[in-house]
Write a protein that holds these residues in place. Sequence first.
Motif, PDB file in Angstrom:
ATOM      1  N   PHE A 205       0.629  -1.266   0.085  1.00 39.47           N
ATOM      2  CA  PHE A 205      -0.019   0.044   0.024  1.00 39.47           C
ATOM      3  C   PHE A 205       0.854   1.286   0.133  1.00 39.47           C
ATOM      4  CE2 PHE A 205       0.685  -1.077   4.620  1.00 39.47           C
ATOM      5  CZ  PHE A 205       0.996   0.163   5.023  1.00 39.47           C
ATOM      6  N   GLY A 206       0.337   2.433  -0.501  1.00 38.96           N
ATOM      7  CA  GLY A 206       0.825   3.647  -0.455  1.00 38.96           C
ATOM      8  C   GLY A 206       0.804   4.397   0.797  1.00 38.96           C
ATOM      9  N   ALA A 207       1.738   5.236   1.346  1.00 39.99           N
ATOM     10  CA  ALA A 207       1.185   6.025   2.501  1.00 39.99           C
ATOM     11  C   ALA A 207       2.535   7.176   2.377  1.00 39.99           C
ATOM     12  CB  ALA A 207       1.734   4.922   3.562  1.00 39.99           C
ATOM     13  N   TYR A 208       2.093   8.387   3.400  1.00 39.60           N
ATOM     14  CA  TYR A 208       3.279   9.196   3.832  1.00 39.60           C
ATOM     15  C   TYR A 208       4.038   8.555   4.768  1.00 39.60           C
ATOM     16  CZ  TYR A 208       4.617  13.281   6.307  1.00 39.60           C
ATOM     17  OH  TYR A 208       5.414  14.110   6.908  1.00 39.60           O
ATOM     18  N   VAL A 209       5.437   8.813   4.763  1.00 37.14           N
ATOM     19  CA  VAL A 209       6.298   8.243   5.780  1.00 37.14           C
ATOM     20  C   VAL A 209       7.204   9.502   6.163  1.00 37.14           C
ATOM     21  CG1 VAL A 209       8.006   6.617   6.218  1.00 37.14           C
ATOM     22  CG2 VAL A 209       6.144   6.083   4.748  1.00 37.14           C
ATOM     23  N   ARG A 210       7.248   9.721   7.379  1.00 42.39           N
ATOM     24  CA  ARG A 210       8.213  10.693   7.946  1.00 42.39           C
ATOM     25  C   ARG A 210       9.085   9.847   8.885  1.00 42.39           C
ATOM     26  NH1 ARG A 210       6.799  16.533  10.621  1.00 42.39           N
ATOM     27  NH2 ARG A 210       6.686  16.954   8.257  1.00 42.39           N
ATOM     28  N   ILE A 212      11.940  10.752  11.871  1.00 41.46           N
ATOM     29  CA  ILE A 212      12.423  11.805  12.786  1.00 41.46           C
ATOM     30  C   ILE A 212      13.665  11.220  13.303  1.00 41.46           C
ATOM     31  CG2 ILE A 212      11.848  13.585  14.470  1.00 41.46           C
ATOM     32  CD1 ILE A 212       8.942  12.803  13.699  1.00 41.46           C
ATOM     33  N   GLN A 213      14.674  12.042  13.358  1.00 36.47           N
ATOM     34  CA  GLN A 213      15.892  11.409  13.919  1.00 36.47           C
ATOM     35  C   GLN A 213      15.955  11.412  15.475  1.00 36.47           C
ATOM     36  OE1 GLN A 213      19.545  12.955  12.440  1.00 36.47           O
ATOM     37  NE2 GLN A 213      20.891  12.166  14.218  1.00 36.47           N
ATOM     38  N   SER A 214      15.735  10.487  16.199  1.00 37.07           N
ATOM     39  CA  SER A 214      15.436  10.671  17.660  1.00 37.07           C
ATOM     40  C   SER A 214      16.404  11.524  18.454  1.00 37.07           C
ATOM     41  CB  SER A 214      15.860   9.196  18.391  1.00 37.07           C
ATOM     42  OG  SER A 214      14.881   8.163  17.657  1.00 37.07           O
ATOM     43  N   GLY A 215      15.797  12.344  19.164  1.00 38.56           N
ATOM     44  CA  GLY A 215      16.736  13.414  19.868  1.00 38.56           C
ATOM     45  C   GLY A 215      17.071  14.578  19.333  1.00 38.56           C
ATOM     46  N   PHE A 216      16.609  14.797  17.890  1.00 35.49           N
ATOM     47  CA  PHE A 216      16.788  15.817  17.378  1.00 35.49           C
ATOM     48  C   PHE A 216      15.931  16.460  16.283  1.00 35.49           C
ATOM     49  CE2 PHE A 216      21.253  13.738  17.832  1.00 35.49           C
ATOM     50  CZ  PHE A 216      21.861  14.741  18.218  1.00 35.49           C
ATOM     51  N   PRO A 217      15.570  17.492  16.058  1.00 29.81           N
ATOM     52  CA  PRO A 217      14.461  17.946  15.254  1.00 29.81           C
ATOM     53  C   PRO A 217      14.799  17.959  13.749  1.00 29.81           C
ATOM     54  CG  PRO A 217      15.599  20.000  15.977  1.00 29.81           C
ATOM     55  CD  PRO A 217      16.230  18.847  16.680  1.00 29.81           C
ATOM     56  N   LEU A 218      15.450  16.721  13.192  1.00 30.40           N
ATOM     57  CA  LEU A 218      15.757  16.427  11.895  1.00 30.40           C
ATOM     58  C   LEU A 218      14.873  15.088  11.507  1.00 30.40           C
ATOM     59  CD1 LEU A 218      19.601  16.642  11.706  1.00 30.40           C
ATOM     60  CD2 LEU A 218      18.230  18.215  11.213  1.00 30.40           C
ATOM     61  N   TYR A 219      14.407  15.514  10.249  1.00 29.71           N
ATOM     62  CA  TYR A 219      13.500  14.582   9.712  1.00 29.71           C
ATOM     63  C   TYR A 219      13.552  14.318   8.147  1.00 29.71           C
ATOM     64  CZ  TYR A 219      10.210  18.134   8.461  1.00 29.71           C
ATOM     65  OH  TYR A 219       9.812  19.216   7.831  1.00 29.71           O
ATOM     66  N   ARG A 220      13.395  13.080   7.611  1.00 32.42           N
ATOM     67  CA  ARG A 220      13.118  12.938   6.099  1.00 32.42           C
ATOM     68  C   ARG A 220      11.788  12.343   5.977  1.00 32.42           C
ATOM     69  NH1 ARG A 220      17.612  10.932   3.800  1.00 32.42           N
ATOM     70  NH2 ARG A 220      16.511  11.259   1.761  1.00 32.42           N
ATOM     71  N   GLU A 221      11.356  13.008   4.993  1.00 36.16           N
ATOM     72  CA  GLU A 221       9.752  12.494   4.526  1.00 36.16           C
ATOM     73  C   GLU A 221       9.772  12.201   3.217  1.00 36.16           C
ATOM     74  OE1 GLU A 221       7.174  15.623   5.585  1.00 36.16           O
ATOM     75  OE2 GLU A 221       8.269  17.157   4.393  1.00 36.16           O
ATOM     76  N   VAL A 222       8.783  11.272   2.771  1.00 35.18           N
ATOM     77  CA  VAL A 222       8.569  10.652   1.567  1.00 35.18           C
ATOM     78  C   VAL A 222       7.365  10.096   1.326  1.00 35.18           C
ATOM     79  CG1 VAL A 222       9.670   8.273   2.055  1.00 35.18           C
ATOM     80  CG2 VAL A 222       9.588   9.343  -0.274  1.00 35.18           C
ATOM     81  N   HIS A 223       6.765  10.215   0.249  1.00 30.92           N
ATOM     82  CA  HIS A 223       5.453   9.570  -0.326  1.00 30.92           C
ATOM     83  C   HIS A 223       5.587   8.347  -0.875  1.00 30.92           C
ATOM     84  CE1 HIS A 223       1.309   8.526  -2.048  1.00 30.92           C
ATOM     85  NE2 HIS A 223       1.122   9.156  -0.872  1.00 30.92           N
ATOM     86  N   VAL A 224       5.178   7.353  -0.186  1.00 30.05           N
ATOM     87  CA  VAL A 224       5.482   5.989  -0.943  1.00 30.05           C
ATOM     88  C   VAL A 224       4.148   5.535  -1.830  1.00 30.05           C
ATOM     89  CG1 VAL A 224       5.806   3.317  -0.691  1.00 30.05           C
ATOM     90  CG2 VAL A 224       6.726   4.923   1.042  1.00 30.05           C
ATOM     91  N   ASP A 225       4.431   5.243  -3.261  1.00 30.92           N
ATOM     92  CA  ASP A 225       3.300   4.837  -3.826  1.00 30.92           C
ATOM     93  C   ASP A 225       2.790   3.439  -3.811  1.00 30.92           C
ATOM     94  OD1 ASP A 225       4.796   2.902  -5.013  1.00 30.92           O
ATOM     95  OD2 ASP A 225       5.578   4.230  -6.803  1.00 30.92           O
ATOM     96  N   ILE A 245       1.397   6.902   7.576  1.00 29.45           N
ATOM     97  CA  ILE A 245      -0.094   7.475   7.235  1.00 29.45           C
ATOM     98  C   ILE A 245      -0.576   6.706   6.306  1.00 29.45           C
ATOM     99  CG2 ILE A 245      -1.855   9.373   7.401  1.00 29.45           C
ATOM    100  CD1 ILE A 245       0.136  11.001   8.910  1.00 29.45           C
ATOM    101  N   PRO A 246      -1.069   5.671   6.087  1.00 29.13           N
ATOM    102  CA  PRO A 246      -1.510   4.874   5.036  1.00 29.13           C
ATOM    103  C   PRO A 246      -2.505   5.619   4.194  1.00 29.13           C
ATOM    104  CG  PRO A 246      -1.659   3.499   7.035  1.00 29.13           C
ATOM    105  CD  PRO A 246      -1.479   4.939   7.425  1.00 29.13           C
ATOM    106  N   ASP A 247      -2.461   5.536   2.709  1.00 28.53           N
ATOM    107  CA  ASP A 247      -3.601   6.062   1.886  1.00 28.53           C
ATOM    108  C   ASP A 247      -4.616   5.374   2.051  1.00 28.53           C
ATOM    109  OD1 ASP A 247      -1.506   7.720   0.953  1.00 28.53           O
ATOM    110  OD2 ASP A 247      -0.916   6.636  -0.743  1.00 28.53           O
ATOM    111  N   ASP A 248      -4.389   3.881   2.367  1.00 28.09           N
ATOM    112  CA  ASP A 248      -5.670   2.909   2.554  1.00 28.09           C
ATOM    113  C   ASP A 248      -6.590   3.161   3.622  1.00 28.09           C
ATOM    114  OD1 ASP A 248      -7.348   0.817   2.755  1.00 28.09           O
ATOM    115  OD2 ASP A 248      -5.908  -0.561   2.183  1.00 28.09           O
ATOM    116  N   ASP A 249      -7.756   3.599   3.561  1.00 29.83           N
ATOM    117  CA  ASP A 249      -8.717   4.265   4.737  1.00 29.83           C
ATOM    118  C   ASP A 249      -8.805   2.608   5.716  1.00 29.83           C
ATOM    119  OD1 ASP A 249      -8.988   6.693   3.550  1.00 29.83           O
ATOM    120  OD2 ASP A 249     -10.771   6.143   2.638  1.00 29.83           O
TER     121      ASP A 249
END
Length: 629
Positions: A205-210, A212-225, A245-249
Amino acid sequence: MPSPRKNTLSRVAPRHGLAAGIELSSALALVASLCWISSGCGAKSDGATNNNNGSCTYYLSVFPLSPNVGDLVTMEVSYTGYCSPSTYQWSATGPDGLAADVQVRSPPRSAEMVPLGPGHYMVSVEIFDAFADSVRVVDGGFVAVDPTGNQRSYLLRFTPPASAQVPRQQEIITVTGNTPMGGLTFALEQGALLENTLTGPGGAFGAYVRLIQSGFPLYREVHVDGTGALSLRLLASASYDVVVIPDDDSLAPALLSDMTLLDLQDPAAFLFEEGTWVTGYVLDASDLPVTGAQVGLRSGVLPSDIGVAAAFDGRFTLLARPGEQSLEIAPGQGAGLPGVRIPAGPELAVVEQSSLELTFVYADLPRTVLDLQVVLGGDGAPLPLEGARVTLEATGLVDVGTLTVTRDGSTVATLQADGGFRITLTSGPDGHTGPTLVPPGIYRVIIEPTAELPQGYAATLISSFVVSGASLSTQVGLAEPWRLEGQVVDMEGTPQEGVAVKAVTDLGLGSGVEGVTDQDGRFSLEVVAGASYTLLVLPDPSAGLGRLRLADIPIDQPVTEATTAMGTALVLPPALVLQGIVTLQSTPVEGVLVQAIPAGVAGEPVLGEAVTGPGGELTLTLPDPGVAQ
């Protein structure tokens, strides 16, 4: 000699950095009132004599303003006008409030001392003036620092250019006062490739994925198809909190905590089961459905999907993952009901293979019909203001309703709820927001005009707006702007021209104003009455001065003067230079943005930044922690 009586004298002497005399009782207040302007503060002596307009004016100069512990500090009294000083009596107190040793020189209008410890030193001179037949008193002070004992830790954040295909990363570095740092090497991690597949009961399934580096306010984010293929580089040495956060309800959002790269490469890490359905109702005090309410469950910081109550019966359905949840209810704006948040607890735990039903019933709350009109000016014939954004906020509303928790058909808890109210309106052509239902309470009202205002007007914050009774119609007038003003100088008291000054606040949508100091080092910014600002003073790196940050400046009077413990001027410390090279696999990297953020400081103020050159070279200027502010 007559008994001493305080007066106020203050001015920068032409030969030295600081001259001041203050009429304040405490040493700290005394230091906070030192004047840095060359024309003097203007003051009165004892009795009816005005020193600036009458016989004479005395000055006390102190140099240097911020000596190191053990350095010699020189002080001298000077004067203008018709003076007849005959006796000087010097005294000083140190950081502990005890007397400090002052050596009087010849002539006695000069003195010197050596600070033995770090902190604030206060100096006072009583001068018997035969012409005025009175005792004049001038006061001054300085701050001694111990460079070896003044350190500050910074978070150095490295943002490589996109072409490098390297994750953002950071490290902690500690600098010591008056100790430049050179020859440093910062080796970036290449990162390792994370490849995995998001899989649910029905397959990928597709989803929004973030991540977050633990202990730091750094993050990477990507939308998986829809193929579920996740591929990105992460730091092998870091751990991450991962939001999915899945696209699938039919799948509930998930939070994976404290995951290493090895953990995330496990195929089972992204294998998700269906969430558990939670149902419920939102009702008013008459057991009638509250239509259009938004209801959400939150696990830690992660919200569930937002369910909208059905229009015909106030019913909602939500998917949630197992675990304790908090409940949030946001009724529609027209309902005039407060929002609700019930904290997480075992009563609100979602359990697999177990049904959970939540019924929230609002208490019988009175509601007021409120009609605001936004105008320009409050006197005479005010002009309506169209298109202004009006935010009404009330917090701390208690006992707004009751939540009944039912699990597998049995009632397990009845919880009382508190709440708050927030609504955003827009003024029409006549300036009116229109009749709006609101619960009684103490509101703050934030006006944010969307169009450019005529000269002389600014957004106004009303911090204590009381709403009560059955109806209320009132005007909210935008008046003259309030101002945040100040002067920027260096440690010698020299005004600094062309320094950028920014004031930011989280008021309303969040706003900021900025300006540049003039030839006298002064700035004046239009700000919102009643708000609180963080001020950033940003000199050009080539000036050899460090940045300055002042937090939580309340705008509680029409003109607020930005001050530090050193006086009415904002004193920029000397810059401490950090030099080095940024590499990746032993190869210099060009174009890396490096930002220095004081470790443990809220708001992440950037107090130094630079971009690496063609050879990966880095020159970063930081405020010298050897200079007390």
